[in-house]
Every structure is written in structure tokens, then in C-alpha cells.
Scaffold this active site. Structure first.
Site, mmCIF file in Angstrom:
data_model
loop_
_atom_site.group_PDB
_atom_site.id
_atom_site.type_symbol
_atom_site.label_atom_id
_atom_site.label_comp_id
_atom_site.label_asym_id
_atom_site.label_seq_id
_atom_site.Cartn_x
_atom_site.Cartn_y
_atom_site.Cartn_z
ATOM 1 N N TRP A 73 0.828 -1.209 0.000
ATOM 2 C CA TRP A 73 0.000 0.000 0.000
ATOM 3 C C TRP A 73 0.852 1.244 0.000
ATOM 4 C CZ3 TRP A 73 -4.212 -1.433 -1.881
ATOM 5 C CH2 TRP A 73 -4.859 -2.594 -1.483
ATOM 6 N N ASP A 80 -1.557 7.101 6.105
ATOM 7 C CA ASP A 80 -2.608 6.161 5.735
ATOM 8 C C ASP A 80 -2.850 5.297 6.972
ATOM 9 O OD1 ASP A 80 -4.116 4.001 4.865
ATOM 10 O OD2 ASP A 80 -2.824 3.502 3.171
ATOM 11 N N LYS A 109 -11.620 -1.403 6.983
ATOM 12 C CA LYS A 109 -10.674 -2.210 7.741
ATOM 13 C C LYS A 109 -10.977 -2.177 9.244
ATOM 14 C CE LYS A 109 -8.458 -3.206 4.008
ATOM 15 N NZ LYS A 109 -7.381 -2.382 3.479
HETATM 16 C C1 PLP Z 1 -6.770 -1.920 2.179
HETATM 17 C C2 PLP Z 1 -5.785 -0.825 2.279
HETATM 18 C C3 PLP Z 1 -5.709 0.191 1.300
HETATM 19 C C4 PLP Z 1 -6.587 0.194 0.059
HETATM 20 O O1 PLP Z 1 -7.889 0.429 0.379
HETATM 21 P P1 PLP Z 1 -9.036 0.528 -0.741
HETATM 22 O O2 PLP Z 1 -10.141 1.204 -0.003
HETATM 23 O O3 PLP Z 1 -9.334 -0.866 -1.159
HETATM 24 O O4 PLP Z 1 -8.508 1.345 -1.865
HETATM 25 C C5 PLP Z 1 -4.794 1.198 1.479
HETATM 26 N N1 PLP Z 1 -3.985 1.223 2.555
HETATM 27 C C6 PLP Z 1 -4.019 0.267 3.510
HETATM 28 C C7 PLP Z 1 -3.098 0.362 4.680
HETATM 29 C C8 PLP Z 1 -4.925 -0.778 3.396
HETATM 30 O O5 PLP Z 1 -4.969 -1.737 4.348
#
Ligand code: PLP
Length: 358
Positions: A101, A168, A192
């Protein structure tokens, strides 16, 4: 009655049952309107009340200071990679490359301007968090990924950064208290830890915007969404509804401070078993172990038991413990709605399997 299952999916995540129950009611009748939440207009006072409550809950639970605003948008965390560069990258930005990511976020920024990896842990398949790198103070920002969902590593503290800091936090938001004042931007996908798929959150330091010289398309400009309270266009109504119910649940059990203790307890329970059990071994560096995603494999000499353990665990109701294809083995995601009892069931299963194989 359906059989008892223990859900360890990496995302979309397990959600509290009360949030799902309220969602079911709202699908039939939203807020006493006689209309399904799927069909209500987002330009109504009943909907405004949900948006206001959700924003207020974010601010309350994370102690977000008045300097920051929170917005809810569509497009996933992956589209936020582009928002970040569009809104913050002028001369040069650095990215801490701690996994897939983080790497994708960097790549997206490189399509917009100058961005580089300040440190990288790819040499050991991203099994640790790089340390001891120097951060130039003149960067537009440093981008970090606080929890690496795929590899099970986590930055457990809010780091001191001489330049603006962007994170993030898709997979550890609301799992622990965060000092929001240290960040210009915190963003992530809700699926998540705080809601269903279809909505992202972005916590933005208001005065950090407006510093880049490029034209920012209206929809990609955070200022649009701050000004219009996340309703410039149609928001992901149902996803926000369920996120709000999830946060109400979190508040009712004592907020992030309370859930952090439970999360620590759950992670300790499982890591202790991984370290004790002769058949399994953890893949992440111990000091960087994630409290949210616990990654482990069969110990050397026992690799051939992997499929057998998958079958054994499945029979005992374990769902979603397959590791990401780039790591292999097992991954149990212990997000907020996962209980100590769920983790204990997995631990019991690992113990039983060891006894069986002795
Ligand atoms: C799952 C995830 C993403 C991507 O998320 P989407 O909503 O599917 O684009 C980005 N960063 C992290 C840390 C993730 O776990």
C-alpha cells in the site's frame, strides 16, 4: 441457527452486531420516515442528523482538535493516494516504503511530481519497519502507512516529524488513541476497522491546504469537501450510516482508550501462542508486530502441515485466516469488533492441532 464462526477477515472487516441490526432496521425504515435508508434523499434533515452525528463522533472519539476537519468520501483509500499528491505535493515528498500500500501511494505521487522512498523494508519482504532514517525538514510531507495490513507490521507511536506528516491509517484507525495534532492529514478506507466498504475518512488540518500552485480538479480538492461538509455530491449514504452505527458502538464501550486495552489483550493472546506453539512461527519483527493483523506461518520442518491446519481451523469455525498471497501462511485480523473469545477460539484450535500432531 447457523454454526458459530469466528471471522478474521482482513477487510471488509467484522462489524459489531448492533451496527448490523440497526442497519437492517434502517433498510426497512430509516429514522421513522417510513423510507428505506437506501432511498432517502441526502438533502433531508434526517440525513443531516446522521452526518452531523458521525462527524461529531469522529471528533469526540479521536479528540480531533478544532484545527482539523473530517470528511467522508467515496473512491477507496487507493484514490486518496492521488488526493494526497494533488493537495500537498509542490516540490518534493518522501514516502516510508513499508509494503504494497505504501508503495502504491508513492507510485501515485510520482505521477504528479517528485517523490521518493526515504527508507524501505522490501529487502526482508516488508517484515519490519525501517528506523533511523533522516527526515529533511524542507519536504512538502512525509507519508507513512501506520499499519501494514498485508505484512502485519505497525508503527505504534505518533512519530515526531520535522516536516508535515501524512498517514494512511486504513487498518489501525480507532484501534488506539492518536495525537491528531501531529498530522496534516490522516486518511483511510473505512472497511478495515470502522465500517463497511464504500467510504473513506480524511482528517485534514485546515491550514495545510491551499499551498500548492497546481490546479486541483474540484472533486479532488479537499477544500471542496470541507466547505460542503462532505455533501458536494451524493455521499455514500448507506456506508456512512453503518460507519456511524459502528462508532456509536465504539463510544458505548468506552471509545478508543477502552478498545486499545482489549486490542492489546487480543494480540498478546495470539502472539503468545504463536511464540509458544512449536508448529507456528510469526513473520513480523517482534518490536513491529501489528495489533490488528497477526501474520504467521508453519515453523521450519512443519511446512507440509499448512493445508491440514487450514482444514482443521475451518472445521472449528475459523474464517478468513489465509495470509495474503505475497506472504503466504496465515493472517488473523483482530479488528475492533473481533472479541477476546474469537481469539481464544483460534488459540485453542492451534493448541489442539499441536497436541494432535505430537
Ligand atoms: C486496504 C488498504 C488500502 C486500500 O484500500 P481501498 O479502499 O481498497 O482502496 C490502502 N492502505 C491500507 C493500509 C490498506 O490496508
Amino acid at each position: 441457527m447457523s454454526k458459530k464462526v469466528h471471522v478474521f477477515n482482513a477487510g471488509p472487516c467484522l462489524l459489531p452486531q448492533v451496527a448490523i441490526d440497526h442497519a437492517i432496521e434502517a433498510l426497512k425504515d430509516f429514522s421513522g420516515t417510513g423510507i428505506s435508508v437506501l432511498s432517502i434523499s441526502h438533502r433531508t434533515k434526517e440525513w443531516d442528523a446522521v452526518m452531523d452525528e458521525c462527524r461529531a463522533l469522529w471528533k469526540e472519539l479521536l479528540h480531533i482538535p478544532d484545527t482539523h476537519e473530517v470528511v467522508f468520501l467515496g473512491g477507496g483509500a487507493s484514490l486518496q493516494f492521488l488526493y494526497v499528491a494533488m493537495n500537498y505535493l509542490e516540490k518534493k515528498a518522501a514516502y516510508l516504503d513499508t509494503g504494497v500500500w505504501a508503495h502504491k501511494a508513492l507510485k501515485e505521487a510520482q505521477g504528479i511530481g517528485e517523490a521518493y522512498a526515504i527508507a524501505c523494508s522490501k529487502d526482508k519482504n516488508y517484515s519490519y519497519i525501517p528506523k533511523g532514517y533522516d527526515i529533511p525538514a524542507d519536504l512538502d510531507y512525509l507519508h507513512i502507512t501506520t499499519n501494514n495490513t498485508i505484512y502485519g507490521t505497525e508503527i505504534h507511536e505518533d512519530i515526531d516529524c520535522p516536516c508535515p506528516l501524512i498517514a494512511d491509517m486504513s487498518s489501525d484507525i480507532m484501534s488506539r488513541p492518536v495525537d491528531v495534532s501531529k498530522y496534516d492529514l490522516i486518511y483511510g478506507g473505512a472497511q478495515k476497522n470502522v465500517g463497511p466498504a464504500g467510504v473513506i475518512f480524511a482528517i485534514i488540518k485546515k491550514e495545510s491546504l491551499g499551498r500548492v500552485s497546481r490546479y486541483i480538479p474540484t472533486m479532488l480538492d479537499y477544500r471542496t469537501h470541507i466547505d460542503k461538509l462532505s455533501m458536494f455530491n451524493t455521499p455514500p449514504v448507506f456506508a456512512i450510516y453503518v460507519m456511524n452505527e459502528t462508532l456509536k458502538w465504539l463510544k458505548s464501550i468506552g471509545g478508543v482508550e477502552a478498545i486499545q486495552k482489549i486490542n492489546q489483550q487480543k494480540a498478546k493472546l495470539l502472539y503468545d501462542e504463536i511464540d509458544r506453539n512449536s508448529l507456528f512461527i510469526g513473520t513480523a519483527a517482534k518490536e513491529d508486530r501489528s495489533l490488528m493483523n497477526v501474520c504467521f506461518v508453519m515453523a521450519p520442518g512443519h511446512e507440509e502441515l499448512q493445508d491440514e491446519f487450514f482444514a482443521f481451523a475451518k472445521e472449528h469455525g475459523m474464517v478468513g485466516i489465509k495470509g495474503h498471497r505475497s506472504v503466504g501462511g496465515f493472517r488473523a485480523s483482530l479488528y475492533n469488533a473481533c472479541t477476546v473469545e474469537d481469539v481464544q477460539a483460534l488459540v485453542d484450535c492451534m493448541k489442539e492441532f499441536e497436541t494432535l500432531k505430537k
